[in-house]
Design a protein around this motif. Structure first.
Motif, mmCIF file in Angstrom:
data_model
loop_
_atom_site.group_PDB
_atom_site.id
_atom_site.type_symbol
_atom_site.label_atom_id
_atom_site.label_comp_id
_atom_site.label_asym_id
_atom_site.label_seq_id
_atom_site.Cartn_x
_atom_site.Cartn_y
_atom_site.Cartn_z
ATOM 1 N N PRO A 50 0.819 -1.217 0.000
ATOM 2 C CA PRO A 50 0.000 0.000 0.000
ATOM 3 C C PRO A 50 0.849 1.262 0.000
ATOM 4 C CG PRO A 50 0.072 -0.965 2.193
ATOM 5 C CD PRO A 50 0.777 -1.929 1.288
ATOM 6 N N VAL A 51 0.289 2.331 -0.529
ATOM 7 C CA VAL A 51 0.946 3.634 -0.475
ATOM 8 C C VAL A 51 0.927 4.111 0.975
ATOM 9 C CG1 VAL A 51 0.847 6.031 -1.222
ATOM 10 C CG2 VAL A 51 0.250 4.191 -2.819
ATOM 11 N N PRO A 52 2.082 4.509 1.541
ATOM 12 C CA PRO A 52 2.130 4.930 2.953
ATOM 13 C C PRO A 52 1.606 6.345 3.134
ATOM 14 C CG PRO A 52 4.320 5.072 1.989
ATOM 15 C CD PRO A 52 3.417 4.493 0.919
ATOM 16 N N PRO A 56 4.579 12.006 5.696
ATOM 17 C CA PRO A 56 4.693 13.272 4.955
ATOM 18 C C PRO A 56 5.250 13.020 3.560
ATOM 19 C CG PRO A 56 5.616 13.470 7.169
ATOM 20 C CD PRO A 56 5.334 12.014 6.952
ATOM 21 N N ALA A 57 4.997 13.943 2.638
ATOM 22 C CA ALA A 57 5.329 13.726 1.230
ATOM 23 C C ALA A 57 6.799 13.367 1.022
ATOM 24 C CB ALA A 57 4.973 14.969 0.418
ATOM 25 N N ARG A 62 10.692 8.617 -0.117
ATOM 26 C CA ARG A 62 11.880 7.850 0.251
ATOM 27 C C ARG A 62 11.546 6.472 0.814
ATOM 28 N NH1 ARG A 62 13.852 13.168 2.162
ATOM 29 N NH2 ARG A 62 13.041 12.733 4.238
ATOM 30 N N ALA A 63 10.275 6.206 1.040
ATOM 31 C CA ALA A 63 9.876 4.955 1.691
ATOM 32 C C ALA A 63 10.229 3.744 0.825
ATOM 33 C CB ALA A 63 8.382 4.962 1.988
ATOM 34 N N GLY A 134 7.394 5.487 13.498
ATOM 35 C CA GLY A 134 7.305 6.591 14.443
ATOM 36 C C GLY A 134 6.964 7.904 13.760
ATOM 37 N N ILE A 135 7.547 8.143 12.581
ATOM 38 C CA ILE A 135 7.245 9.364 11.829
ATOM 39 C C ILE A 135 5.782 9.373 11.384
ATOM 40 C CG2 ILE A 135 7.724 10.627 9.694
ATOM 41 C CD1 ILE A 135 10.624 9.580 9.919
ATOM 42 N N ALA A 136 5.316 8.239 10.875
ATOM 43 C CA ALA A 136 3.953 8.159 10.333
ATOM 44 C C ALA A 136 2.895 8.287 11.411
ATOM 45 C CB ALA A 136 3.776 6.845 9.577
#
Length: 273
Positions: A50-52, A56-57, A62-63, A134-136
């Motif tokens: 899936p698209v994360p 943030p954009a 970079r994912a 953690g960022i998400a």
């Protein structure tokens, strides 16, 4: 499933409140449940990541594949349990890290220009997927990142259960693995990325699917009758959990033995709600 004997040693227990799955041919837990019940034939296909969207954009661009995978299964399990992802303690486990990123780094280092991009570098660490989580989710909760080669799923399960028992708080277990391109693929032939997430809780709730109790054993690990699913179990270390998921999907109470650090294996007594 094989029949197993108990050994009377101390055990760790919890309730399963949510499940997340992404594997070749099984894009989510509802699909996996139907296949594991025998209601739908298993058809092997590339893993659908899936698209994360929570990222943030800049981070989304970079994912890596393992970041998309781990976020996908973790969020599925948490949503099923109705859990607040920002406050969840997490355990991430994998037999390796990001196979494609490792390949790209090796390619770069084999050239005369050995300057590594910052994106490649920060995606090379074993805890990259946990960092993106953690960022998400904006989580500041405790997070463990574990590697035990082919026993990583079992090691992560034990760590997560120990935290549930000791802290009496829910823990999200995220087990994932990634493929390597050639030439590393010939040495580590994981065919595709795949993973399993379990939301484990110390108490039963209206969302609980089953209880599980884990003890060590020297019994042989359970295998799967379907050749395609058994191949996934053997080739993708995180999917050593598939026999447990099959018992959970079918709603059949009883023991199931999972691979760990041979000769020690993990006996899991599952009691569906």
């Amino acid at each position: 499933m094989n029949e197993h004997k108990t050994n009377g040693v101390p055990s760790l227990s919890a309730w399963i409140d949510g499940v997340g799955v992404i594997t070749p041919g099984l894009p989510d837990w509802p699909t996996a449940r139907e296949v594991l019940r025998g209601e739908q034939a298993f058809v092997r296909a590339a893993s659908l990541l899936p698209v994360p969207t929570l990222l943030p954009a800049a981070e989304r661009r970079r994912a890596s594949r393992v970041v998309k995978l781990s976020l996908g299964i973790g969020l599925e399990a948490a949503a099923q349990a109705g859990a607040d992802v920002a406050s969840l303690t997490t355990v991430f486990c994998a037999s390796g890290a990001d196979g494609h990123n490792c390949h790209a780094l090796c390619e770069q280092l084999a050239t005369e220009d050995r300057q590594i991009s910052p994106t490649r570098f920060h995606n090379s660490v074993h805890n990259a997927a946990a960092g993106y989580w953690g960022i998400a989710t904006h989580s500041m909760a405790p997070c463990q990142v574990i590697c035990a080669y082919d026993a990583s799923m079992g090691a992560g399960l034990l760590d997560a259960l120990a935290q549930v028992v000791c802290d009496q708080q829910p823990v999200l277990l995220v087990a994932y693995d990634s493929e390597y391109p050639e030439p590393l693929h010939s040495k580590r032939d994981t065919p595709d990325c795949g993973g399993v997430a379990l939301l484990l809780s110390p108490t039963r709730s209206e969302r609980s699917l089953a209880s599980l109790r884990v003890t060590p054993t020297t019994d042989a690990a359970d295998t799967l009758a379907d050749a395609g699913l058994e191949s996934l179990r053997q080739q993708i270390p995180a999917l050593r959990a598939l026999p447990l998921l099959q018992r959970l999907a079918t709603g059949v109470a009883g023991p199931v033995c999972l691979d760990y650090l041979a000769p020690m294996q993990l006996m899991v007594d599952l009691q569906p709600c």
